[in-house]
Motif scaffolding. Sequence first.
Motif, PDB file in Angstrom:
ATOM      1  N   ALA A 178      76.674  28.558   7.435  1.00 46.80           N
ATOM      2  CA  ALA A 178      76.495  27.303   8.172  1.00 46.80           C
ATOM      3  C   ALA A 178      76.339  27.567   9.667  1.00 46.80           C
ATOM      4  CB  ALA A 178      77.680  26.379   7.926  1.00 46.80           C
ATOM      5  N   THR A 179      76.978  28.613  10.172  1.00 43.88           N
ATOM      6  CA  THR A 179      76.959  28.910  11.606  1.00 43.88           C
ATOM      7  C   THR A 179      75.619  29.471  12.074  1.00 43.88           C
ATOM      8  OG1 THR A 179      79.336  29.354  11.590  1.00 43.88           O
ATOM      9  CG2 THR A 179      78.074  30.247  13.441  1.00 43.88           C
ATOM     10  N   THR A 180      75.014  30.355  11.280  1.00 41.16           N
ATOM     11  CA  THR A 180      73.794  31.039  11.734  1.00 41.16           C
ATOM     12  C   THR A 180      72.520  30.224  11.523  1.00 41.16           C
ATOM     13  OG1 THR A 180      73.496  32.177   9.607  1.00 41.16           O
ATOM     14  CG2 THR A 180      74.848  33.289  11.277  1.00 41.16           C
ATOM     15  N   ALA A 181      72.596  29.103  10.805  1.00 45.34           N
ATOM     16  CA  ALA A 181      71.448  28.212  10.589  1.00 45.34           C
ATOM     17  C   ALA A 181      70.194  28.975  10.157  1.00 45.34           C
ATOM     18  CB  ALA A 181      71.170  27.417  11.865  1.00 45.34           C
ATOM     19  N   PRO A 182      70.203  29.626   9.000  1.00 43.30           N
ATOM     20  CA  PRO A 182      69.057  30.423   8.546  1.00 43.30           C
ATOM     21  C   PRO A 182      67.881  29.548   8.125  1.00 43.30           C
ATOM     22  CG  PRO A 182      70.666  30.237   6.802  1.00 43.30           C
ATOM     23  CD  PRO A 182      71.297  29.617   8.016  1.00 43.30           C
ATOM     24  N   PRO A 183      66.661  30.107   8.077  1.00 39.32           N
ATOM     25  CA  PRO A 183      65.486  29.369   7.605  1.00 39.32           C
ATOM     26  C   PRO A 183      65.495  29.271   6.078  1.00 39.32           C
ATOM     27  CG  PRO A 183      64.855  31.600   8.159  1.00 39.32           C
ATOM     28  CD  PRO A 183      66.309  31.459   8.532  1.00 39.32           C
ATOM     29  N   VAL A 184      66.216  28.312   5.550  1.00 41.47           N
ATOM     30  CA  VAL A 184      66.417  28.205   4.107  1.00 41.47           C
ATOM     31  C   VAL A 184      65.104  28.021   3.357  1.00 41.47           C
ATOM     32  CG1 VAL A 184      67.541  26.876   2.280  1.00 41.47           C
ATOM     33  CG2 VAL A 184      68.740  27.266   4.437  1.00 41.47           C
ATOM     34  N   GLY A 185      64.201  27.215   3.906  1.00 41.85           N
ATOM     35  CA  GLY A 185      62.914  26.983   3.239  1.00 41.85           C
ATOM     36  C   GLY A 185      62.108  28.253   3.068  1.00 41.85           C
ATOM     37  N   GLU A 186      62.039  29.069   4.110  1.00 43.39           N
ATOM     38  CA  GLU A 186      61.316  30.341   4.021  1.00 43.39           C
ATOM     39  C   GLU A 186      61.990  31.287   3.043  1.00 43.39           C
ATOM     40  OE1 GLU A 186      58.487  33.350   4.875  1.00 43.39           O
ATOM     41  OE2 GLU A 186      58.517  31.165   5.037  1.00 43.39           O
ATOM     42  N   ALA A 187      63.315  31.299   3.044  1.00 44.45           N
ATOM     43  CA  ALA A 187      64.043  32.149   2.110  1.00 44.45           C
ATOM     44  C   ALA A 187      63.774  31.738   0.668  1.00 44.45           C
ATOM     45  CB  ALA A 187      65.540  32.085   2.409  1.00 44.45           C
ATOM     46  N   MET A 188      63.730  30.423   0.409  1.00 42.22           N
ATOM     47  CA  MET A 188      63.450  29.940  -0.938  1.00 42.22           C
ATOM     48  C   MET A 188      62.026  30.308  -1.375  1.00 42.22           C
ATOM     49  SD  MET A 188      66.252  28.610  -2.057  1.00 42.22           S
ATOM     50  CE  MET A 188      67.009  29.979  -1.137  1.00 42.22           C
ATOM     51  N   ARG A 189      61.084  30.212  -0.439  1.00 42.31           N
ATOM     52  CA  ARG A 189      59.694  30.551  -0.769  1.00 42.31           C
ATOM     53  C   ARG A 189      59.572  32.020  -1.146  1.00 42.31           C
ATOM     54  NH1 ARG A 189      55.182  32.756   1.307  1.00 42.31           N
ATOM     55  NH2 ARG A 189      56.197  33.338   3.270  1.00 42.31           N
ATOM     56  N   GLN A 190      60.192  32.892  -0.345  1.00 37.19           N
ATOM     57  CA  GLN A 190      60.059  34.315  -0.605  1.00 37.19           C
ATOM     58  C   GLN A 190      60.969  34.791  -1.734  1.00 37.19           C
ATOM     59  OE1 GLN A 190      58.933  37.212   2.086  1.00 37.19           O
ATOM     60  NE2 GLN A 190      58.905  35.882   3.892  1.00 37.19           N
ATOM     61  N   THR A 191      61.833  33.914  -2.207  1.00 36.76           N
ATOM     62  CA  THR A 191      62.620  34.248  -3.385  1.00 36.76           C
ATOM     63  C   THR A 191      61.710  34.432  -4.595  1.00 36.76           C
ATOM     64  OG1 THR A 191      64.546  33.030  -2.580  1.00 36.76           O
ATOM     65  CG2 THR A 191      64.457  33.467  -4.942  1.00 36.76           C
ATOM     66  N   VAL A 192      60.633  33.643  -4.659  1.00 35.56           N
ATOM     67  CA  VAL A 192      59.693  33.731  -5.789  1.00 35.56           C
ATOM     68  C   VAL A 192      58.341  34.303  -5.381  1.00 35.56           C
ATOM     69  CG1 VAL A 192      60.790  31.901  -7.107  1.00 35.56           C
ATOM     70  CG2 VAL A 192      59.067  31.309  -5.409  1.00 35.56           C
ATOM     71  N   LEU A 193      57.999  34.252  -4.088  1.00 39.65           N
ATOM     72  CA  LEU A 193      56.724  34.787  -3.600  1.00 39.65           C
ATOM     73  C   LEU A 193      56.978  35.730  -2.426  1.00 39.65           C
ATOM     74  CD1 LEU A 193      54.591  31.499  -3.633  1.00 39.65           C
ATOM     75  CD2 LEU A 193      54.444  33.400  -5.272  1.00 39.65           C
ATOM     76  N   PRO A 194      57.540  36.891  -2.717  1.00 41.85           N
ATOM     77  CA  PRO A 194      57.911  37.803  -1.629  1.00 41.85           C
ATOM     78  C   PRO A 194      56.689  38.440  -0.975  1.00 41.85           C
ATOM     79  CG  PRO A 194      58.234  38.889  -3.734  1.00 41.85           C
ATOM     80  CD  PRO A 194      57.868  37.461  -4.048  1.00 41.85           C
ATOM     81  N   GLU A 195      56.773  38.653   0.309  1.00 38.80           N
ATOM     82  CA  GLU A 195      55.698  39.330   1.020  1.00 38.80           C
ATOM     83  C   GLU A 195      55.784  40.839   0.856  1.00 38.80           C
ATOM     84  OE1 GLU A 195      56.013  38.052   5.057  1.00 38.80           O
ATOM     85  OE2 GLU A 195      55.335  35.999   4.634  1.00 38.80           O
ATOM     86  N   GLN A 196      56.924  41.337   0.427  1.00 40.04           N
ATOM     87  CA  GLN A 196      57.134  42.773   0.258  1.00 40.04           C
ATOM     88  C   GLN A 196      58.112  43.009  -0.872  1.00 40.04           C
ATOM     89  OE1 GLN A 196      58.476  44.685   3.846  1.00 40.04           O
ATOM     90  NE2 GLN A 196      58.663  46.711   2.918  1.00 40.04           N
ATOM     91  N   VAL A 197      57.809  43.993  -1.751  1.00 41.07           N
ATOM     92  CA  VAL A 197      58.685  44.352  -2.858  1.00 41.07           C
ATOM     93  C   VAL A 197      58.973  45.848  -2.778  1.00 41.07           C
ATOM     94  CG1 VAL A 197      58.949  44.495  -5.370  1.00 41.07           C
ATOM     95  CG2 VAL A 197      57.782  42.525  -4.334  1.00 41.07           C
ATOM     96  N   ASP A 198      60.257  46.208  -2.785  1.00 43.66           N
ATOM     97  CA  ASP A 198      60.664  47.608  -2.689  1.00 43.66           C
ATOM     98  C   ASP A 198      61.600  47.908  -3.860  1.00 43.66           C
ATOM     99  OD1 ASP A 198      62.090  50.010  -2.047  1.00 43.66           O
ATOM    100  OD2 ASP A 198      61.514  49.763   0.053  1.00 43.66           O
ATOM    101  N   PHE A 199      61.125  48.758  -4.810  1.00 45.94           N
ATOM    102  CA  PHE A 199      61.912  49.019  -6.020  1.00 45.94           C
ATOM    103  C   PHE A 199      63.196  49.790  -5.722  1.00 45.94           C
ATOM    104  CE2 PHE A 199      57.884  48.209  -8.354  1.00 45.94           C
ATOM    105  CZ  PHE A 199      58.373  47.230  -9.211  1.00 45.94           C
ATOM    106  N   PHE A 200      63.171  50.651  -4.700  1.00 47.99           N
ATOM    107  CA  PHE A 200      64.405  51.355  -4.350  1.00 47.99           C
ATOM    108  C   PHE A 200      65.456  50.367  -3.861  1.00 47.99           C
ATOM    109  CE2 PHE A 200      67.079  53.479  -1.123  1.00 47.99           C
ATOM    110  CZ  PHE A 200      67.743  54.373  -1.964  1.00 47.99           C
ATOM    111  N   VAL A 201      65.030  49.405  -3.071  1.00 47.61           N
ATOM    112  CA  VAL A 201      65.947  48.377  -2.567  1.00 47.61           C
ATOM    113  C   VAL A 201      66.525  47.574  -3.734  1.00 47.61           C
ATOM    114  CG1 VAL A 201      66.068  46.201  -1.288  1.00 47.61           C
ATOM    115  CG2 VAL A 201      64.943  48.188  -0.263  1.00 47.61           C
ATOM    116  N   ILE A 202      65.657  47.164  -4.660  1.00 41.81           N
ATOM    117  CA  ILE A 202      66.106  46.358  -5.791  1.00 41.81           C
ATOM    118  C   ILE A 202      67.084  47.140  -6.666  1.00 41.81           C
ATOM    119  CG2 ILE A 202      65.399  45.167  -7.903  1.00 41.81           C
ATOM    120  CD1 ILE A 202      62.770  44.487  -6.503  1.00 41.81           C
TER     121      ILE A 202
END
Length: 416
Positions: A178-202
Amino acid sequence: MTDPAATPPTASSAETTRRRTRRRRTALLGAMFLMATSAVGPGFITQTATFTHQLGAAFAFAILVSVLIDVAVQLNVWRVLGLSGLYAQQLGNRVLPGAGWALAALVFFGGIVFNVGNIAGAGMGLNALTGMDARIGGGISVVLALLIFLSRKAGVALDRVVVACGAVLILLMITMAATTAPPVGEAMRQTVLPEQVDFFVITTLVGGTVGGYITYAGAHRLIASGNTGVDNIGAITRTSVLGIIVASVIRFLLFLAILGVVVTGASLAEDNVAAEAFGAALGEIGLRTFGLVFWVAAITSILGATFTSVSFLVTARTGERTRNWLAAGFLAVTGAIFLSVGQAPQTLLIMAGAFNGAVLPLGFTVILWAAWRRRDLMQGRRHPAWLLIIGVLAWALTLYMGVSSLGGLAELWQAG
């Protein structure tokens, strides 16, 4: 003449029933939160902060994949082990003699590596919270864990501590997000349509949240408490689902809290991104909050790693005193390694997650085979087809990611 069957229960028998119900409820909550807090330890916090700094909102996709794999793995693991009443290594030996001990060796080794990271995380947390030396903080945390396992009612103490710590962790994550006020809409979009996918990270994230010992933490606690078999299948399913929900909520809240700082362009030190992000959001109070979050996550993960790793050395017939002394030995060994290890905590925590991610498909193979071919171990119950299907899909995905990540793990080791 009074019918004995119609005689109401005495006050003492009613009290006994209430106590038994409370113990069962506490045990189920303990298993649920042991799974959830083991999945959201200092490794996950470090990984989330580091990878959110690298990938930004695209890291949401990795969290989604980890949650989906978590669902598929945990629902199968809890049902199979819960119905059979067997620890994973016992089940493995029933499926293929020797397979259980091979699994136990891998999980136990991974548990040692991860617990060294957990202790390092506890030291980092107390350092940020109080300013004390990280090694002293790690040592104090090991002593606290020892006191819990050597207490007269270690099982009950373990359940109550992880439930309380899980509640604190959720409240702190809500406050930070709640304090950092993140861009929730952008996060939701990239949850299903990511601009970058890294298998090591996953794979690293999956390993840190559902790999290695974490896969079995909740189910093994369930077995130790005796809440197994056909009569408990409903409670087993509900508890596993609730545990997954709790862990998933904490994961996304932490990600959003870090993302809210990252998108501002704040300069974050590469060697401790999480602390820098909390500090950038709330200044000195943020650093103290980070310290508390990190320590709470670390102490519950120390307890989870210790309990679960030791559970791979015992059977359901092993006495509680023997278990507790084995846990004390495990803590002593990992504490000593922590005091002598030279790897930076952040690198160690990320490597541990990657290793556990590579181990995950091996143990899960045993679970799925038992579900498919060994109904005699499942109390005669047929495993739901849909559950087996999503389990096989998750197994194939983790196998592919585990192989893909081996190169990244070698590079990280050389860099560390």
